[in-house]
Design a protein around this motif. Structure first.
Motif, PDB file in Angstrom:
ATOM      1  N   UNK A  82       0.739  -1.177   0.007  1.00 39.50           N
ATOM      2  CA  UNK A  82      -0.067   0.004   0.079  1.00 39.50           C
ATOM      3  C   UNK A  82       0.807   1.359  -0.130  1.00 39.50           C
ATOM      4  N   UNK A  83       1.833   1.289   0.883  1.00 40.41           N
ATOM      5  CA  UNK A  83       2.684   2.315   0.880  1.00 40.41           C
ATOM      6  C   UNK A  83       3.433   2.684  -0.486  1.00 40.41           C
ATOM      7  N   UNK A  84       3.889   1.482  -1.135  1.00 40.46           N
ATOM      8  CA  UNK A  84       4.683   1.717  -2.427  1.00 40.46           C
ATOM      9  C   UNK A  84       3.831   2.298  -3.486  1.00 40.46           C
ATOM     10  N   UNK A  85       2.549   1.646  -3.741  1.00 36.29           N
ATOM     11  CA  UNK A  85       1.513   2.187  -4.540  1.00 36.29           C
ATOM     12  C   UNK A  85       0.940   3.317  -4.436  1.00 36.29           C
ATOM     13  N   UNK A  86       0.956   3.761  -3.123  1.00 34.15           N
ATOM     14  CA  UNK A  86       0.649   5.233  -2.620  1.00 34.15           C
ATOM     15  C   UNK A  86       1.517   6.207  -3.239  1.00 34.15           C
ATOM     16  N   UNK A  87       3.112   5.882  -2.817  1.00 28.17           N
ATOM     17  CA  UNK A  87       4.148   6.787  -3.174  1.00 28.17           C
ATOM     18  C   UNK A  87       4.011   7.027  -4.694  1.00 28.17           C
ATOM     19  N   UNK A  88       3.947   6.046  -5.591  1.00 24.30           N
ATOM     20  CA  UNK A  88       3.872   6.255  -6.759  1.00 24.30           C
ATOM     21  C   UNK A  88       2.605   6.875  -7.286  1.00 24.30           C
ATOM     22  N   UNK A  89       1.476   6.732  -6.825  1.00 24.86           N
ATOM     23  CA  UNK A  89       0.207   7.185  -7.111  1.00 24.86           C
ATOM     24  C   UNK A  89       0.005   8.564  -6.770  1.00 24.86           C
ATOM     25  N   UNK A  90       0.602   9.009  -5.779  1.00 25.03           N
ATOM     26  CA  UNK A  90      -0.101  10.374  -5.060  1.00 25.03           C
ATOM     27  C   UNK A  90       0.525  11.630  -5.896  1.00 25.03           C
ATOM     28  N   UNK A  91       1.585  11.190  -6.478  1.00 27.77           N
ATOM     29  CA  UNK A  91       2.492  12.461  -7.177  1.00 27.77           C
ATOM     30  C   UNK A  91       1.679  12.879  -8.269  1.00 27.77           C
ATOM     31  N   UNK A  92       1.289  12.316  -9.359  1.00 31.32           N
ATOM     32  CA  UNK A  92       0.482  13.121 -10.163  1.00 31.32           C
ATOM     33  C   UNK A  92      -0.706  13.485  -9.914  1.00 31.32           C
ATOM     34  N   UNK A  93      -1.237  13.024  -8.713  1.00 32.88           N
ATOM     35  CA  UNK A  93      -2.603  13.394  -8.175  1.00 32.88           C
ATOM     36  C   UNK A  93      -2.265  14.972  -7.555  1.00 32.88           C
ATOM     37  N   UNK A 125      10.830  21.363 -10.916  1.00 34.29           N
ATOM     38  CA  UNK A 125       9.840  22.488 -11.008  1.00 34.29           C
ATOM     39  C   UNK A 125       8.596  22.287 -10.543  1.00 34.29           C
ATOM     40  N   UNK A 126       7.705  23.203 -10.027  1.00 33.96           N
ATOM     41  CA  UNK A 126       6.340  22.962  -9.632  1.00 33.96           C
ATOM     42  C   UNK A 126       5.489  22.034 -10.283  1.00 33.96           C
ATOM     43  N   UNK A 127       5.538  22.192 -11.586  1.00 33.44           N
ATOM     44  CA  UNK A 127       4.705  21.172 -12.366  1.00 33.44           C
ATOM     45  C   UNK A 127       4.872  19.745 -12.221  1.00 33.44           C
ATOM     46  N   UNK A 128       5.969  19.324 -11.719  1.00 37.29           N
ATOM     47  CA  UNK A 128       6.251  17.991 -11.563  1.00 37.29           C
ATOM     48  C   UNK A 128       6.903  17.674 -10.259  1.00 37.29           C
ATOM     49  N   UNK A 129       6.936  18.740  -9.422  1.00 39.48           N
ATOM     50  CA  UNK A 129       7.686  18.305  -8.198  1.00 39.48           C
ATOM     51  C   UNK A 129       7.074  17.223  -7.300  1.00 39.48           C
ATOM     52  N   UNK A 130       5.730  16.946  -7.225  1.00 32.20           N
ATOM     53  CA  UNK A 130       5.181  15.837  -6.728  1.00 32.20           C
ATOM     54  C   UNK A 130       5.297  14.720  -6.975  1.00 32.20           C
ATOM     55  N   UNK A 131       5.165  14.656  -8.541  1.00 27.14           N
ATOM     56  CA  UNK A 131       5.422  13.341  -9.175  1.00 27.14           C
ATOM     57  C   UNK A 131       6.880  12.877  -8.912  1.00 27.14           C
ATOM     58  N   UNK A 132       7.872  13.840  -9.384  1.00 20.17           N
ATOM     59  CA  UNK A 132       9.218  13.526  -9.117  1.00 20.17           C
ATOM     60  C   UNK A 132       9.562  13.077  -7.947  1.00 20.17           C
ATOM     61  N   UNK A 174      10.436   8.322  -4.098  1.00 18.95           N
ATOM     62  CA  UNK A 174      10.168   7.750  -2.824  1.00 18.95           C
ATOM     63  C   UNK A 174       9.513   6.347  -2.788  1.00 18.95           C
ATOM     64  N   UNK A 175       8.777   6.201  -4.114  1.00 21.94           N
ATOM     65  CA  UNK A 175       8.543   4.935  -4.400  1.00 21.94           C
ATOM     66  C   UNK A 175       9.736   3.783  -4.648  1.00 21.94           C
ATOM     67  N   UNK A 176      10.648   4.512  -5.405  1.00 18.55           N
ATOM     68  CA  UNK A 176      11.802   3.576  -5.593  1.00 18.55           C
ATOM     69  C   UNK A 176      12.312   3.382  -4.288  1.00 18.55           C
ATOM     70  N   UNK A 177      12.492   4.319  -3.119  1.00 19.41           N
ATOM     71  CA  UNK A 177      13.086   3.768  -1.869  1.00 19.41           C
ATOM     72  C   UNK A 177      12.123   2.807  -1.265  1.00 19.41           C
ATOM     73  N   UNK A 178      10.785   2.928  -1.538  1.00 20.98           N
ATOM     74  CA  UNK A 178       9.740   1.815  -0.937  1.00 20.98           C
ATOM     75  C   UNK A 178      10.325   0.406  -1.245  1.00 20.98           C
ATOM     76  N   UNK A 188      17.936   5.749  -7.768  1.00 19.92           N
ATOM     77  CA  UNK A 188      18.940   4.735  -7.555  1.00 19.92           C
ATOM     78  C   UNK A 188      19.416   5.137  -5.943  1.00 19.92           C
ATOM     79  N   UNK A 189      19.444   6.264  -5.925  1.00 20.49           N
ATOM     80  CA  UNK A 189      20.084   6.907  -4.521  1.00 20.49           C
ATOM     81  C   UNK A 189      19.131   6.451  -3.395  1.00 20.49           C
ATOM     82  N   UNK A 190      17.687   6.937  -3.866  1.00 18.42           N
ATOM     83  CA  UNK A 190      16.547   6.594  -2.949  1.00 18.42           C
ATOM     84  C   UNK A 190      16.431   4.905  -2.530  1.00 18.42           C
ATOM     85  N   UNK A 191      16.650   4.337  -3.677  1.00 19.87           N
ATOM     86  CA  UNK A 191      16.709   2.907  -3.291  1.00 19.87           C
ATOM     87  C   UNK A 191      17.544   2.335  -2.540  1.00 19.87           C
TER      88      UNK A 191
END
Length: 454
Positions: A70-81, A379-386, A391-395, A266-269
């Motif tokens: 759940x944490x991994x999916x949430x990390x990947x999914x919430x950025x674009x949202x 940048x602002x447009x993709x900060x949440x996604x990036x 973070x998802x890679x780290x999870x 890779x660094x986060x992983x």
């Protein structure tokens, strides 16, 4: 009359610190406190939960797996949202869901339902950290940004420590359910506070072309005396956007960002994987390889919490004063050296305690610094996604890396050899950050200067 250009990012960066900045910091730190408390609580109380359900502790595996998925999916999914809906809105929706879901765990009587609810709550918990830090990064002036980000990360560390306090003091008195009652009620109580006191990100409003009235209202929350004539054309510094950025997932690879994005993943992983590996297996390493009783190790390990808190609290100050990548390299090199010393210095000595505290300082501070860097890199447009996808890679690293601990035990390695091998992980993070530093320095191919936090 010709419209006057009003650069929002310059406005934010030039602001003196005001009460609204400390309000954002306080609320986001409290959100991250609850995040850290909730994420790490299960590991602290798993034996008590298993006993209540009449199963062995290993029977909780399905719950742990559900939470991590759940944490991994949430990390990947919430950025674009959050890049489409906004930081404030995403935080409020996440709290509105994970609060009741966590609260419900105190009342279930089925392990299967417990695992399902834990997995679903993880979907909303997984993205809280990147969204909260993105809001801080887009609200606080540049000169104090990293310091504020590290203070918020210290809240996350304190939340994790608070879970241990619940396990130590409340389980015997009120049962394991008390932890989930706290973790569920607090975010629900925070909702009206966030609604009235937490501003939306001003760069986000401009990037998504919100109405002039909403932009001006947020401007005046940051600076009530800002002069507005009604003729302003609100913009973000063009170099921070990228001509093709639309807020989509693939924008984190566009405008020359692909190499840096992969390096950060890779660094986060490796970084989050190292934290999970050491947290999962370090007591067992000392017990199996050095004959140190688990209880004795736990008593000494508690002292390391202070080092971790201090690392989270101070790394932002170092980043604000010096090069961000230089600070990260120093923290991870120190982490690697101290892991070697942990496997060499005699357990229980004053030197061992000092090494343990400074190691936690470098490990927790390094991760907090990496998060601060991520919060400012895109940048602002993709900060949440990036941020959230790193973070998802780290999870994923946190799920995969603990298997290395079992492999080390199965290979019958001695403590010194094991820790020398483990020291290669933070050394790898330092190497990746060095490559990132070289690739983003002035004159490097594909560098976008305004996007760098180096």
């Amino acid at each position: 009359m010709t419209a006057q250009t009003f650069d929002i990012q310059q406005f934010v960066d030039r602001q003196p610190l005001r009460p609204v900045h400390f309000t954002v910091l306080a609320l986001c730190t409290l959100i991250l406190f609850i995040d850290g408390f909730d994420v790490f609580l299960l590991g602290k109380i798993a034996p008590a939960v298993a006993e209540d359900f009449g199963i062995p502790v290993e029977g909780m595996t399905s719950v742990f797996v559900a939470q991590q998925v759940g944490l991994a999916i949430g990390a990947f999914g919430i950025g674009p949202i959050t890049d489409r809906w906004g930081r404030r809105s995403t935080l409020m929706v996440a709290a509105a869901f994970f609060g009741p879901l966590t609260l419900a765990l105190a009342f279930v009587n089925s392990l299967a339902l417990f695992a399902v609810l834990r997995g679903i709550s993880g979907l909303f918990l997984g993205g809280l950290l990147p969204v909260a830090l993105a809001l801080i990064a887009e609200t606080v002036p540049k000169a104090r940004r990293a310091t504020f980000l590290s203070i918020a990360m210290a809240g996350y560390s304190l939340g994790a420590a608070a879970g241990a306090a619940v396990a130590a003091w409340l389980i015997d008195r009120l049962g394991w359910e008390s932890g989930f009652l706290i973790g569920g009620i607090v975010p629900i109580l925070l909702l009206p506070v966030m609604h009235f006191l937490l501003p939306e990100s001003l760069p986000f409003r401009v990037r998504r072309q919100h109405s002039r009235g909403r932009i001006c209202a947020t401007l005046r929350r940051l600076d009530p005396s800002v002069p507005l004539t009604g003729e302003e054309r609100f913009v973000l510094e063009e170099s921070r956007l990228g001509a093709n950025d639309t807020g989509g997932v693939f924008d984190i690879f566009r405008s020359g960002r692909a190499p840096a994005t992969l390096l950060l993943w890779a660094a986060a992983f490796l970084s989050m994987g190292n934290i999970a590996l050491m947290a999962s297996w370090m007591p067992s390493f000392f017990f199996e390889m050095a004959g140190v009783p688990i209880q004795d190790f736990a008593k000494v390990a508690v002292l390391g919490v202070f080092g971790g808190f201090l690392g989270s609290l101070t790394v932002g100050w170092f980043i604000d004063k010096f090069s961000a990548t230089g600070v990260l390299i120093a923290f991870y090199l120190l982490n690697s050296l101290l892991i070697v010393l942990l496997g060499t210095v005699g357990f229980g000595s004053l030197l061992f305690v000092a090494v343990l505290i400074v190691w936690q300082f470098s490990q927790t501070g390094g991760q907090a610094g990496l998060n601060a860097y991520l919060a400012q890199f895109y940048p602002t447009a993709v900060r949440g996604t990036g941020f959230s996808w790193a973070g998802g890679a780290g999870r994923i690293g946190g799920v995969v890396s603990p298997f290395l601990g079992g492999l080390a035990l199965a290979s019958h390695l001695d403590l010194g050899t094991t820790f020398r091998l483990l020291a290669a992980i933070p050394l790898g993070v330092a190497a990746l950050v060095l490559i990132l530093r070289i690739s983003t320095r002035p004159g490097a191919a594909g560098r976008r200067p305004a996007e760098q936090a180096a």
